[in-house]
Motif scaffolding. Structure first.
Motif, PDB file in Angstrom:
ATOM      1  N   LEU A 119      11.099   8.053   7.819  1.00 39.72           N
ATOM      2  CA  LEU A 119      12.016   8.617   8.816  1.00 39.72           C
ATOM      3  C   LEU A 119      11.339   8.832  10.162  1.00 39.72           C
ATOM      4  O   LEU A 119      11.968   8.726  11.219  1.00 39.72           O
ATOM      5  N   ASP A 120      10.036   9.146  10.124  1.00 41.88           N
ATOM      6  CA  ASP A 120       9.309   9.430  11.367  1.00 41.88           C
ATOM      7  C   ASP A 120       8.780   8.168  12.048  1.00 41.88           C
ATOM      8  O   ASP A 120       8.415   8.198  13.221  1.00 41.88           O
ATOM      9  N   CYS A 121       8.708   7.071  11.295  1.00 42.65           N
ATOM     10  CA  CYS A 121       8.175   5.825  11.853  1.00 42.65           C
ATOM     11  C   CYS A 121       8.886   4.653  11.173  1.00 42.65           C
ATOM     12  O   CYS A 121       8.319   3.983  10.303  1.00 42.65           O
ATOM     13  N   PRO A 122      10.139   4.383  11.543  1.00 47.57           N
ATOM     14  CA  PRO A 122      10.961   3.375  10.854  1.00 47.57           C
ATOM     15  C   PRO A 122      10.353   1.975  10.908  1.00 47.57           C
ATOM     16  O   PRO A 122       9.687   1.605  11.867  1.00 47.57           O
ATOM     17  N   PHE A 123      10.620   1.220   9.869  1.00 49.91           N
ATOM     18  CA  PHE A 123      10.082  -0.134   9.742  1.00 49.91           C
ATOM     19  C   PHE A 123      10.781  -1.092  10.714  1.00 49.91           C
ATOM     20  O   PHE A 123      12.006  -1.202  10.725  1.00 49.91           O
ATOM     21  N   LYS A 124       9.987  -1.784  11.528  1.00 53.64           N
ATOM     22  CA  LYS A 124      10.521  -2.715  12.529  1.00 53.64           C
ATOM     23  C   LYS A 124      10.056  -4.157  12.294  1.00 53.64           C
ATOM     24  O   LYS A 124      10.528  -5.067  12.981  1.00 53.64           O
ATOM     25  N   ALA A 125       9.119  -4.346  11.356  1.00 55.80           N
ATOM     26  CA  ALA A 125       8.594  -5.689  11.055  1.00 55.80           C
ATOM     27  C   ALA A 125       7.995  -6.365  12.286  1.00 55.80           C
ATOM     28  O   ALA A 125       8.084  -7.576  12.461  1.00 55.80           O
ATOM     29  N   GLN A 126       7.373  -5.561  13.147  1.00 55.56           N
ATOM     30  CA  GLN A 126       6.650  -6.092  14.299  1.00 55.56           C
ATOM     31  C   GLN A 126       5.628  -5.057  14.756  1.00 55.56           C
ATOM     32  O   GLN A 126       5.786  -3.863  14.494  1.00 55.56           O
ATOM     33  N   LYS A 127       4.586  -5.507  15.418  1.00 58.78           N
ATOM     34  CA  LYS A 127       3.532  -4.601  15.872  1.00 58.78           C
ATOM     35  C   LYS A 127       4.032  -3.752  17.022  1.00 58.78           C
ATOM     36  O   LYS A 127       4.632  -4.256  17.976  1.00 58.78           O
ATOM     37  N   GLN A 128       3.805  -2.421  16.934  1.00 60.15           N
ATOM     38  CA  GLN A 128       4.183  -1.488  17.991  1.00 60.15           C
ATOM     39  C   GLN A 128       3.004  -0.588  18.325  1.00 60.15           C
ATOM     40  O   GLN A 128       1.953  -0.647  17.692  1.00 60.15           O
ATOM     41  N   HIS A 129       3.211   0.271  19.304  1.00 54.98           N
ATOM     42  CA  HIS A 129       2.154   1.187  19.734  1.00 54.98           C
ATOM     43  C   HIS A 129       1.888   2.236  18.655  1.00 54.98           C
ATOM     44  O   HIS A 129       2.798   2.738  18.020  1.00 54.98           O
ATOM     45  N   CYS A 134      10.913  12.888  -8.261  1.00 51.40           N
ATOM     46  CA  CYS A 134      11.800  13.104  -7.120  1.00 51.40           C
ATOM     47  C   CYS A 134      13.213  12.585  -7.394  1.00 51.40           C
ATOM     48  O   CYS A 134      13.386  11.429  -7.800  1.00 51.40           O
ATOM     49  N   MET A 135      14.193  13.413  -7.155  1.00 51.41           N
ATOM     50  CA  MET A 135      15.586  12.987  -7.262  1.00 51.41           C
ATOM     51  C   MET A 135      15.930  12.083  -6.074  1.00 51.41           C
ATOM     52  O   MET A 135      16.624  11.090  -6.215  1.00 51.41           O
ATOM     53  N   GLU A 136      15.441  12.467  -4.893  1.00 44.13           N
ATOM     54  CA  GLU A 136      15.583  11.626  -3.705  1.00 44.13           C
ATOM     55  C   GLU A 136      14.214  11.007  -3.438  1.00 44.13           C
ATOM     56  O   GLU A 136      13.248  11.716  -3.162  1.00 44.13           O
ATOM     57  N   LEU A 137      14.133   9.699  -3.543  1.00 43.04           N
ATOM     58  CA  LEU A 137      12.841   9.037  -3.504  1.00 43.04           C
ATOM     59  C   LEU A 137      12.114   9.242  -2.179  1.00 43.04           C
ATOM     60  O   LEU A 137      12.686   9.082  -1.104  1.00 43.04           O
ATOM     61  N   PHE A 138      10.850   9.616  -2.306  1.00 41.30           N
ATOM     62  CA  PHE A 138       9.959   9.781  -1.162  1.00 41.30           C
ATOM     63  C   PHE A 138       9.567   8.398  -0.645  1.00 41.30           C
ATOM     64  O   PHE A 138       9.287   7.497  -1.421  1.00 41.30           O
ATOM     65  N   GLN A 139       9.571   8.230   0.660  1.00 39.91           N
ATOM     66  CA  GLN A 139       9.270   6.912   1.224  1.00 39.91           C
ATOM     67  C   GLN A 139       8.330   7.042   2.416  1.00 39.91           C
ATOM     68  O   GLN A 139       8.588   7.797   3.347  1.00 39.91           O
ATOM     69  N   LEU A 140       7.235   6.293   2.360  1.00 33.44           N
ATOM     70  CA  LEU A 140       6.247   6.297   3.431  1.00 33.44           C
ATOM     71  C   LEU A 140       6.520   5.174   4.427  1.00 33.44           C
ATOM     72  O   LEU A 140       7.388   4.339   4.219  1.00 33.44           O
ATOM     73  N   GLY A 167       0.819  -1.213   0.000  1.00 38.58           N
ATOM     74  CA  GLY A 167       0.000   0.000   0.000  1.00 38.58           C
ATOM     75  C   GLY A 167       0.848   1.256   0.000  1.00 38.58           C
ATOM     76  O   GLY A 167       0.615   2.189  -0.775  1.00 38.58           O
ATOM     77  N   CYS A 168       1.855   1.286   0.843  1.00 34.90           N
ATOM     78  CA  CYS A 168       2.762   2.437   0.885  1.00 34.90           C
ATOM     79  C   CYS A 168       3.554   2.558  -0.406  1.00 34.90           C
ATOM     80  O   CYS A 168       3.754   3.660  -0.933  1.00 34.90           O
ATOM     81  N   ALA A 169       4.008   1.429  -0.934  1.00 33.79           N
ATOM     82  CA  ALA A 169       4.806   1.447  -2.165  1.00 33.79           C
ATOM     83  C   ALA A 169       4.022   2.033  -3.327  1.00 33.79           C
ATOM     84  O   ALA A 169       4.565   2.800  -4.139  1.00 33.79           O
ATOM     85  N   ALA A 170       2.732   1.702  -3.427  1.00 34.62           N
ATOM     86  CA  ALA A 170       1.906   2.216  -4.513  1.00 34.62           C
ATOM     87  C   ALA A 170       1.730   3.727  -4.402  1.00 34.62           C
ATOM     88  O   ALA A 170       1.836   4.456  -5.396  1.00 34.62           O
ATOM     89  N   VAL A 171       1.484   4.202  -3.183  1.00 37.17           N
ATOM     90  CA  VAL A 171       1.264   5.646  -2.982  1.00 37.17           C
ATOM     91  C   VAL A 171       2.555   6.428  -3.199  1.00 37.17           C
ATOM     92  O   VAL A 171       2.573   7.446  -3.903  1.00 37.17           O
ATOM     93  N   GLU A 172       3.649   5.970  -2.608  1.00 33.46           N
ATOM     94  CA  GLU A 172       4.905   6.713  -2.731  1.00 33.46           C
ATOM     95  C   GLU A 172       5.424   6.684  -4.166  1.00 33.46           C
ATOM     96  O   GLU A 172       6.044   7.664  -4.627  1.00 33.46           O
TER      97      GLU A 172
END
Length: 260
Positions: free
Chosen positions: A168-178, A125-131, A111-116
């Motif tokens: 950058l604001d919510c890094p991928f951890k591959a686990q459920k967090q708060h 974008c020269m520097e790729l935007f990443q959600l 879902g994020c990949a499609a939007v970004e």
């Protein structure tokens, strides 16, 4: 004596009239019965003619549909030949593939990949935007304690209602967090809408792919499993898919190639 004879004659005459009327009633009943049988026969005949006509019409419609389908396929092939290849990844507008690890979160990643990807294409974008798919994992089902299966559409609905933060604001951890409050980190963007494409509409899928990558689900069947490397010769897709999965793994389609 004469009076008795007169009475007898009157009684006989009355009886004759009754019998005559009864005969007329029987005759009328027979006429009605004959007319009913004739009407029923005509109705049966008319129904048969209607069924035959509908069968002929259905056959004509089927032939027309098959002809339209063949012509449509031919048109699609012609469109392919005009632009037989596109790969948004090669154009440097799609982020690297993520590893979901042991977290069943392919729906959030796709879902994020499609939007970004659409954002990167639109603004070149020269520097790729990443959600942040991690936000979807954390917040789509706040009550969940561990990673969970969901759908790309659920991720899109969340992005439409609340928006999504940057990686950058919510890094991928591959686990459920708060799930963090939006007041701490505001979303990077919010989508206005999304649209589902009929899986049978090959031409429609290609038209969308000309504009952007899309998210999709793969139905894992035994037939698909048996294709193995003959279907995915150099792609690495075969190894990437979890063939034990009983649901529908999500994938990011970033292009197509027409080979004939």
């Amino acid at each position: 004596m004469k009076a008795l004879m007169d009475q007898a004659n009157i009684a006989k005459k009355a009886q004759d009239e009754v019998e005559e009327k009864a005969g007329v009633a029987k005759a009328i009943a027979k006429v009605f019965e004959a007319e009913k049988k004739e009407a029923d026969a005509k109705m049966i005949e008319a129904q048969k003619e209607l069924q035959d006509a509908l069968a002929i019409k259905e056959a004509e419609i089927k032939v027309a549909d098959e002809k339209a389908y063949v012509e449509g396929v031919a048109d699609v092939k012609e469109d392919y030949k005009k632009q037989p290849y596109i790969n948004w990844k090669e154009q440097g507008l799609v982020n690297e593939v993520r590893d979901q690890g042991g977290c069943e979160c392919c729906w959030a990643i796709v879902g994020c990949a499609a939007v970004e990807a659409l954002y990167n294409i639109k603004y070149q974008c020269m520097e790729l935007f990443q959600l942040a798919p991690q936000e979807l994992i954390n917040c789509v089902k706040k009550e969940a304690k561990v990673c969970f299966r969901s759908s790309i559409n659920e991720g899109f609905r969340y992005a439409r209602q609340y928006g999504i933060r940057r990686e950058l604001d919510c890094p991928f951890k591959a686990q459920k967090q708060h799930c963090l409050s939006k007041e701490i980190h505001r979303p990077a963007l919010r989508i206005k809408s999304f649209k589902n494409i009929d899986k049978e509409d090959e031409a429609g899928i290609i038209e969308v792919l000309k504009q952007q990558p899309i998210g999709a689900g793969i139905v894992v069947t035994e037939k698909l499993k048996n294709y193995k490397e003959s279907l995915f010769p150099l792609s690495g897709i075969y190894e990437a898919l979890d063939w034990r999965c009983k649901s529908r793994p999500s994938c990011h389609i970033s292009g197509w190639m027409w080979d004939g």
